[in-house]
Design a protein around this motif. Structure first.
Motif, short mmCIF file in Angstrom:
data_model
loop_
_atom_site.label_atom_id
_atom_site.label_comp_id
_atom_site.label_asym_id
_atom_site.label_seq_id
_atom_site.Cartn_x
_atom_site.Cartn_y
_atom_site.Cartn_z
N GLN A 1 0.84 -1.20 0.00
CA GLN A 1 0.00 0.00 0.00
C GLN A 1 0.88 1.26 0.00
O GLN A 1 1.97 1.27 0.59
CB GLN A 1 -0.90 0.04 1.24
N VAL A 2 0.38 2.31 -0.64
CA VAL A 2 0.96 3.65 -0.53
C VAL A 2 -0.02 4.47 0.30
O VAL A 2 -1.21 4.57 -0.05
CB VAL A 2 1.18 4.29 -1.91
N ILE A 3 0.47 5.04 1.38
CA ILE A 3 -0.39 5.62 2.42
C ILE A 3 0.08 7.03 2.76
O ILE A 3 1.28 7.31 2.75
CB ILE A 3 -0.34 4.74 3.69
N ALA A 4 -0.86 7.90 3.11
CA ALA A 4 -0.51 9.22 3.65
C ALA A 4 -1.55 9.60 4.69
O ALA A 4 -2.74 9.27 4.56
CB ALA A 4 -0.43 10.26 2.56
N TYR A 5 -1.13 10.30 5.72
CA TYR A 5 -2.04 10.71 6.79
C TYR A 5 -2.81 11.97 6.39
O TYR A 5 -2.26 12.90 5.82
CB TYR A 5 -1.24 10.99 8.07
N SER A 6 -4.11 11.99 6.73
CA SER A 6 -4.93 13.18 6.53
C SER A 6 -6.17 13.08 7.40
O SER A 6 -6.89 12.08 7.35
CB SER A 6 -5.35 13.32 5.06
N GLN A 7 -6.38 14.10 8.21
CA GLN A 7 -7.60 14.24 9.01
C GLN A 7 -7.93 12.98 9.82
O GLN A 7 -9.01 12.41 9.72
CB GLN A 7 -8.77 14.63 8.10
N GLN A 8 -6.96 12.59 10.62
CA GLN A 8 -7.10 11.48 11.57
C GLN A 8 -7.42 10.13 10.91
O GLN A 8 -8.10 9.28 11.49
CB GLN A 8 -8.14 11.82 12.64
N LYS A 9 -6.89 9.93 9.71
CA LYS A 9 -6.95 8.64 9.02
C LYS A 9 -5.66 8.45 8.24
O LYS A 9 -5.06 9.43 7.76
CB LYS A 9 -8.12 8.60 8.04
N TYR A 10 -5.24 7.20 8.12
CA TYR A 10 -4.17 6.88 7.19
C TYR A 10 -4.83 6.49 5.87
O TYR A 10 -5.41 5.42 5.74
CB TYR A 10 -3.29 5.75 7.74
N ARG A 11 -4.77 7.40 4.90
CA ARG A 11 -5.46 7.23 3.63
C ARG A 11 -4.63 6.38 2.67
O ARG A 11 -3.42 6.60 2.52
CB ARG A 11 -5.74 8.58 2.98
N ILE A 12 -5.29 5.45 1.99
CA ILE A 12 -4.61 4.59 1.03
C ILE A 12 -4.73 5.21 -0.35
O ILE A 12 -5.83 5.34 -0.89
CB ILE A 12 -5.20 3.16 1.05
N PHE A 13 -3.60 5.59 -0.93
CA PHE A 13 -3.59 6.22 -2.25
C PHE A 13 -3.44 5.19 -3.37
O PHE A 13 -3.84 5.45 -4.51
CB PHE A 13 -2.46 7.25 -2.34
N GLY A 14 -2.84 4.06 -3.08
CA GLY A 14 -2.65 3.02 -4.07
C GLY A 14 -2.31 1.73 -3.37
O GLY A 14 -1.79 1.73 -2.25
#
Length: 336
Positions: free
Chosen positions: A137-150
């Motif tokens: 997974q490619v992940i980045a943090y935003s607004q109290q979630k670790y968002r999965i970008f790919g």
């Protein structure tokens, strides 16, 4: 001061670690190795964990020089992972928590990797590449979630490497991926393989099928060596990972990359990612085998963060799940 103990057993690594306010007090691990050419089965792996978990727990307590009375919370891997091994370790964590009368914290395995990586490297808010035997997974943090970008749409990159190691009958000690990496260093000829990037997602199953069939034929005809195939496989799949990571960095405006998970130990992947990051004026952060490979300290660290932010599980909610996505977790401990 908050002291957390973490139990990890989602795959073939059994680990117990203890952390206190950002300091790793102990990190003991015992690995189940399947015979060469075979993968580890859930039943055998769970039996290994049951056999060794109490000894690993005792060693972790001794190494940290703490007693059960010093522990503030008991953390365990809720998922994702293999069902039988997860259950075998979760039962121990629940039992220990009740015997010691300590609160339980149910940790997402992927978040454990991220929080351990952030602690060890000092990366502030990086784009995360999470690569292991079971996850990509490619992940980045935003607004109290670790968002999965790919992510992978089929098998994980570590699973791809491990399964090709079985084709070559490489040893599982210390790990098939490590032995692929060492053999790849001897490769000199690049054998062209499918390159499968679909937007922000990647696919590895077709590459594996191709190298298992076409690569084996080239090997039998003497057109390449086993080392050449390992080299080619690494170069191809790692280039795919670098591409989607760079795209996520551009989207997020990030200048940091954090590589976590067992495949993150691969020096060639770190080199390729560093080249990309440097061209963007960025920096790569990675950990060594103590923390990139599954371990109990990472579960303790994530659990420590969760406990301090008020996330405690009721006993009836401490079941395990083989499917527990990174972006399902409420990251209550981060406000940046």
């Amino acid at each position: 001061m908050v002291v957390a103990i973490g139990f990890e057993g989602s795959a073939n690594k059994l680990g117990v670690g203890i952390v206190s306010d950002g300091v790793v007090l102990s990190n003991v691990r015992h690995t189940y190795h399947a015979p060469a050419g075979q993968g580890f089965l859930p039943r055998d792996t769970a039996a290994h964990h049951r056999k060794h978990v109490l000894d690993v727990l005792r060693r972790a307590l001794d190494e940290a020089r703490v007693t059960p009375a010093d522990i503030d919370c008991v953390c365990f891997t809720k998922g994702p992972g293999m069902g039988a091994p997860l259950v075998s370790v979760a039962v121990v964590a629940r039992t220990v928590a009740q015997l010691w009368r300590k609160p339980l914290v149910a940790v997402n395995h992927c978040v454990g990797h991220i929080e351990m990586g952030r602690l060890v490297t000092g990366a502030r808010s990086p784009t995360v590449l999470y690569v292991s035997g079971g996850n990509t997974q490619v992940i980045a943090y935003s607004q109290q979630k670790y968002r999965i970008f790919g992510e992978t749409i089929d098998i994980a990159v570590g699973n791809c490497l491990d399964r090709f190691a079985r084709v070559l009958k490489l040893s599982n000690d210390p790990s098939p991926g490590y032995n692929i990496e060492q053999l790849a260093k001897q490769g000199t000829k690049y054998v062209e393989l499918p390159y499968v990037v679909k937007g922000m997602d990647v696919s590895f199953s077709g590459i594996l099928s191709h190298i298992e069939s076409q690569g084996r034929e080239k090997l039998e005809r003497g057109e390449c060596t086993a080392a050449d195939l390992c080299y080619s496989l690494q170069e191809t799949v790692f280039a795919m990972l670098v591409e989607i990571t760079e795209r996520a960095m551009a989207h997020c405006g990030s200048q940091e990359v954090l590589i976590v998970g067992g495949v993150g130990c691969n020096v060639r992947l770190q080199e390729m990612m560093a080249t990309m990051a440097e061209e963007r004026g960025g920096k790569v952060f990675a950990t060594d085998e103590r923390y990139c490979i599954d371990n109990g300290a990472m579960i303790a660290q994530a659990g420590w963060e969760m406990f301090r932010s008020g996330q405690v599980a009721r006993l009836e909610d401490t079941w395990i799940t083989q499917r527990y996505r990174t972006d399902e977790v409420e990251v209550t401990w981060r406000t940046d």
